[in-house]
Design a protein around this motif. Structure first.
Motif, PDB file in Angstrom:
ATOM      1  N   GLY A   1     -11.087  20.037  -1.725  1.00  0.00           N
ATOM      2  CA  GLY A   1     -10.488  20.942  -2.704  1.00  0.00           C
ATOM      3  C   GLY A   1     -11.516  21.471  -3.681  1.00  0.00           C
ATOM      4  N   GLY A   2     -11.033  21.864  -4.846  1.00  0.00           N
ATOM      5  CA  GLY A   2     -11.895  22.435  -5.866  1.00  0.00           C
ATOM      6  C   GLY A   2     -11.990  21.546  -7.084  1.00  0.00           C
ATOM      7  N   ASP A   3     -12.322  22.174  -8.226  1.00  0.00           N
ATOM      8  CA  ASP A   3     -12.476  21.408  -9.452  1.00  0.00           C
ATOM      9  C   ASP A   3     -11.137  20.941 -10.018  1.00  0.00           C
ATOM     10  OD1 ASP A   3     -15.188  21.760  -9.338  1.00  0.00           O
ATOM     11  OD2 ASP A   3     -15.205  23.531 -10.611  1.00  0.00           O
ATOM     12  N   LEU A   4     -10.069  21.684  -9.776  1.00  0.00           N
ATOM     13  CA  LEU A   4      -8.772  21.362 -10.377  1.00  0.00           C
ATOM     14  C   LEU A   4      -7.795  20.739  -9.391  1.00  0.00           C
ATOM     15  CD1 LEU A   4      -8.191  24.545 -12.584  1.00  0.00           C
ATOM     16  CD2 LEU A   4      -9.146  22.338 -13.269  1.00  0.00           C
ATOM     17  N   ASN A   5      -7.713  21.260  -8.208  1.00  0.00           N
ATOM     18  CA  ASN A   5      -6.705  20.819  -7.243  1.00  0.00           C
ATOM     19  C   ASN A   5      -7.389  20.250  -6.002  1.00  0.00           C
ATOM     20  OD1 ASN A   5      -4.277  22.008  -8.679  1.00  0.00           O
ATOM     21  ND2 ASN A   5      -5.516  23.839  -8.392  1.00  0.00           N
ATOM     22  N   ARG A   6      -6.918  19.066  -5.567  1.00  0.00           N
ATOM     23  CA  ARG A   6      -7.508  18.405  -4.418  1.00  0.00           C
ATOM     24  C   ARG A   6      -6.420  17.698  -3.591  1.00  0.00           C
ATOM     25  NH1 ARG A   6     -12.726  15.323  -7.212  1.00  0.00           N
ATOM     26  NH2 ARG A   6     -13.829  17.224  -7.887  1.00  0.00           N
ATOM     27  N   PHE A   7      -6.731  17.545  -2.317  1.00  0.00           N
ATOM     28  CA  PHE A   7      -5.917  16.708  -1.435  1.00  0.00           C
ATOM     29  C   PHE A   7      -6.733  15.445  -1.164  1.00  0.00           C
ATOM     30  CE2 PHE A   7      -4.885  15.333   2.940  1.00  0.00           C
ATOM     31  CZ  PHE A   7      -3.578  14.939   2.704  1.00  0.00           C
ATOM     32  N   VAL A   8      -6.122  14.268  -1.438  1.00  0.00           N
ATOM     33  CA  VAL A   8      -6.840  12.996  -1.397  1.00  0.00           C
ATOM     34  C   VAL A   8      -6.175  12.075  -0.379  1.00  0.00           C
ATOM     35  CG1 VAL A   8      -7.621  11.009  -2.747  1.00  0.00           C
ATOM     36  CG2 VAL A   8      -7.446  13.254  -3.831  1.00  0.00           C
ATOM     37  N   VAL A   9      -7.010  11.387   0.395  1.00  0.00           N
ATOM     38  CA  VAL A   9      -6.550  10.351   1.305  1.00  0.00           C
ATOM     39  C   VAL A   9      -7.289   9.059   0.964  1.00  0.00           C
ATOM     40  CG1 VAL A   9      -6.385   9.573   3.697  1.00  0.00           C
ATOM     41  CG2 VAL A   9      -6.021  11.984   3.145  1.00  0.00           C
ATOM     42  N   LYS A  10      -6.539   7.962   0.783  1.00  0.00           N
ATOM     43  CA  LYS A  10      -7.123   6.657   0.488  1.00  0.00           C
ATOM     44  C   LYS A  10      -6.611   5.633   1.499  1.00  0.00           C
ATOM     45  CE  LYS A  10      -7.183   7.301  -4.562  1.00  0.00           C
ATOM     46  NZ  LYS A  10      -6.766   6.707  -5.877  1.00  0.00           N
ATOM     47  N   THR A  11      -7.467   4.698   1.808  1.00  0.00           N
ATOM     48  CA  THR A  11      -7.046   3.575   2.640  1.00  0.00           C
ATOM     49  C   THR A  11      -7.831   2.340   2.246  1.00  0.00           C
ATOM     50  OG1 THR A  11      -6.861   2.721   4.904  1.00  0.00           O
ATOM     51  CG2 THR A  11      -8.697   4.204   4.444  1.00  0.00           C
ATOM     52  N   GLU A  12      -7.170   1.203   2.249  1.00  0.00           N
ATOM     53  CA  GLU A  12      -7.821  -0.072   1.968  1.00  0.00           C
ATOM     54  C   GLU A  12      -7.061  -1.198   2.662  1.00  0.00           C
ATOM     55  OE1 GLU A  12      -6.998  -1.952  -2.089  1.00  0.00           O
ATOM     56  OE2 GLU A  12      -6.794   0.198  -2.554  1.00  0.00           O
ATOM     57  N   GLY A  13      -7.769  -2.292   2.836  1.00  0.00           N
ATOM     58  CA  GLY A  13      -7.149  -3.434   3.486  1.00  0.00           C
ATOM     59  C   GLY A  13      -8.162  -4.537   3.739  1.00  0.00           C
ATOM     60  N   GLU A  14      -7.687  -5.616   4.346  1.00  0.00           N
ATOM     61  CA  GLU A  14      -8.539  -6.769   4.656  1.00  0.00           C
ATOM     62  C   GLU A  14      -7.941  -7.546   5.821  1.00  0.00           C
ATOM     63  OE1 GLU A  14      -7.038 -10.227   1.649  1.00  0.00           O
ATOM     64  OE2 GLU A  14      -8.289  -8.636   0.755  1.00  0.00           O
ATOM     65  N   GLY A  15      -8.781  -8.383   6.398  1.00  0.00           N
ATOM     66  CA  GLY A  15      -8.328  -9.209   7.509  1.00  0.00           C
ATOM     67  C   GLY A  15      -9.350 -10.296   7.807  1.00  0.00           C
ATOM     68  N   SER A  16      -9.052 -11.083   8.826  1.00  0.00           N
ATOM     69  CA  SER A  16      -9.954 -12.165   9.225  1.00  0.00           C
ATOM     70  C   SER A  16     -10.119 -12.158  10.733  1.00  0.00           C
ATOM     71  CB  SER A  16      -9.403 -13.524   8.761  1.00  0.00           C
ATOM     72  OG  SER A  16      -8.179 -13.821   9.419  1.00  0.00           O
ATOM     73  N   ARG A  17     -11.176 -12.827  11.177  1.00  0.00           N
ATOM     74  CA  ARG A  17     -11.443 -12.865  12.610  1.00  0.00           C
ATOM     75  C   ARG A  17     -10.331 -13.599  13.344  1.00  0.00           C
ATOM     76  NH1 ARG A  17     -17.032 -15.478  14.370  1.00  0.00           N
ATOM     77  NH2 ARG A  17     -17.762 -13.730  13.070  1.00  0.00           N
ATOM     78  N   SER A  18      -9.792 -14.644  12.750  1.00  0.00           N
ATOM     79  CA  SER A  18      -8.789 -15.462  13.439  1.00  0.00           C
ATOM     80  C   SER A  18      -7.404 -14.832  13.420  1.00  0.00           C
ATOM     81  CB  SER A  18      -8.728 -16.852  12.809  1.00  0.00           C
ATOM     82  OG  SER A  18      -8.409 -16.759  11.437  1.00  0.00           O
ATOM     83  N   GLU A  19      -7.023 -14.178  12.337  1.00  0.00           N
ATOM     84  CA  GLU A  19      -5.659 -13.682  12.185  1.00  0.00           C
ATOM     85  C   GLU A  19      -5.542 -12.163  12.302  1.00  0.00           C
ATOM     86  OE1 GLU A  19      -3.887 -15.191   8.672  1.00  0.00           O
ATOM     87  OE2 GLU A  19      -4.376 -17.295   9.112  1.00  0.00           O
ATOM     88  N   GLY A  20      -6.650 -11.486  12.340  1.00  0.00           N
ATOM     89  CA  GLY A  20      -6.593 -10.023  12.429  1.00  0.00           C
ATOM     90  C   GLY A  20      -6.310  -9.387  11.069  1.00  0.00           C
TER      91      GLY A  20
END
Length: 377
Positions: free
Chosen positions: A199-218
């Motif tokens: 987007g620009g200085d005033l208006n934007r489209f935002v995508v966020k993602t976050e998370g966590e896991g482990s080798r044993s449990e995924g």
């Protein structure tokens, strides 16, 4: 004896003794010129034939009294009737011919009020006298000098590029704040926190993602947000949109309202409130700060708090403050957009949330070493 005849006495010439100039022989006189010495009282005619010096032409003039100031000289022509000023001499009065108003009764009234003065703007003030805050907006320039030299089509293209580069441009960025491996019990784990926008200085489209896991449990926690972001102040954006939780199940969708801001001294803070499709209200706030030890070594403390308005036992969430997370990461910027880091992270469940975690046999508190990468493009 011869008889003497009585001869009548001759009248005295009033100009006797004056040296009168002869009138021009060739110039016709259209009007009788007034004698400048008319009315003078000349002296008596001399009795003897011997010539006498001419009488003072200004004798018997009525002169004004000498001024009292020392050194002042009396006007030798005082009392003369001076001819009218020739009409060819220009008037020096800048208001000659104006219809002047009557003298004001009160002091301070402008005697020229109502005159149309040159260069005056609305309100009787020139453009230079107008207050800056009330100055009218400048008119749009339509007559561009460059258009006289270059093709108008080429100049329009150049002006559109200039407008984009000064606020109308559209840009994009993807920022991976955390891409890390965590030294957990049971084989270690992983975590990500990524944000992208366009987007620009005033208006934007935002995508966020976050998370966590482990080798044993995924994957244990995973969420995605799609937001509309609007700049409402110089360093603050307000964001609205939706959030969808992929894990843990059952999945939920939330209406989201949040903000991102840069506080004084460069503290980065963001927060959001989430209302799920089941009516559950949750929130979180987090912040971080960059201590620049050198131009390339940066120490970043980070903190996060979670909140919930009610108990959600199926996903191990209790009402009140749900958890706290503290982290300290030291990164080295090989380039500004590519910086590996090491650090330590501390997490603890609180209140009712800790009770649900113990019930399910999980750890309430975790301290882990982390190794990761911070990058953007």
């Amino acid at each position: 004896m011869p008889l003497a005849l009585a001869t009548p006495a001759l009248a005295q010439d009033p100009h006797a003794g004056h040296q009168m100039p002869a009138p021009p022989a060739q110039t016709p006189r259209t009007a009788v010129q007034a004698d400048p010495h008319a009315g003078h009282q000349p002296p008596a005619a001399p009795a003897a034939a011997a010539p006498k010096p001419p009488a003072d032409p200004h004798a018997a003039h009525q002169t004004p009294a000498s001024p009292k100031a020392a050194g002042a000289t009396a006007d030798p022509h005082a009392g003369h009737q001076m001819p009218a000023t020739p009409s060819t001499i220009p008037s020096t009065d800048p208001h000659a011919g104006h219809q002047m108003p009557a003298a004001p009764a009160a002091a301070g009234v402008d005697p020229h009020a109502g005159h149309a003065m040159p260069g005056a703007a609305a309100g009787g003030m020139t453009a230079a006298q107008q207050p800056v805050g009330n100055a009218p907006a400048p008119s749009v320039i339509r007559d561009n000098a460059a258009d006289r030299v270059f093709a108008v089509r080429d100049m329009e293209r150049a002006r559109s590029i200039l407008a984009k580069e000064h606020g109308a441009s559209r840009i994009s960025k993807v920022m991976a704040n955390f891409l890390e491996w965590q030294d957990r019990a049971g084989g270690g784990g992983y975590r990500w926190d990524v944000e992208g926008w366009t987007g620009g200085d005033l208006n934007r489209f935002v995508v966020k993602t976050e998370g966590e896991g482990s080798r044993s449990e995924g994957t244990e926690l995973a969420e995605v947000q799609a937001l509309y972001s609007r700049a409402v102040a110089r360093y603050t954006d307000v964001q609205v949109g939706i959030r969808h939780d992929l894990e843990p199940g059952p999945s939920r969708t939330h209406a989201t309202v949040g903000f991102e801001s840069m506080f004084p001294y460069w503290f980065e803070v963001e927060g959001a409130a989430f209302l799920s499709n089941k009516g559950e209200l949750r929130a979180r706030i987090e912040g971080s700060y960059d201590f620049r030890l050198t131009q390339r070594w940066i120490l970043q403390p980070q903190a996060e708090l979670g909140f919930s308005a009610e108990d959600i036992p199926e996903i191990e969430i209790g009402s009140g403050v749900t958890h706290v997370e503290l982290g300290l990461r030291l990164r080295y910027e090989i380039r500004r957009e590519f910086a590996p880091y090491v650090g330590i992270s501390f997490e603890r469940s609180l209140g009712r949330t800790a009770d649900f975690v113990r019930r399910d046999g999980d750890r309430v508190e975790n301290t882990t070493l982390v190794i990761g990468l911070r990058t953007w493009f």
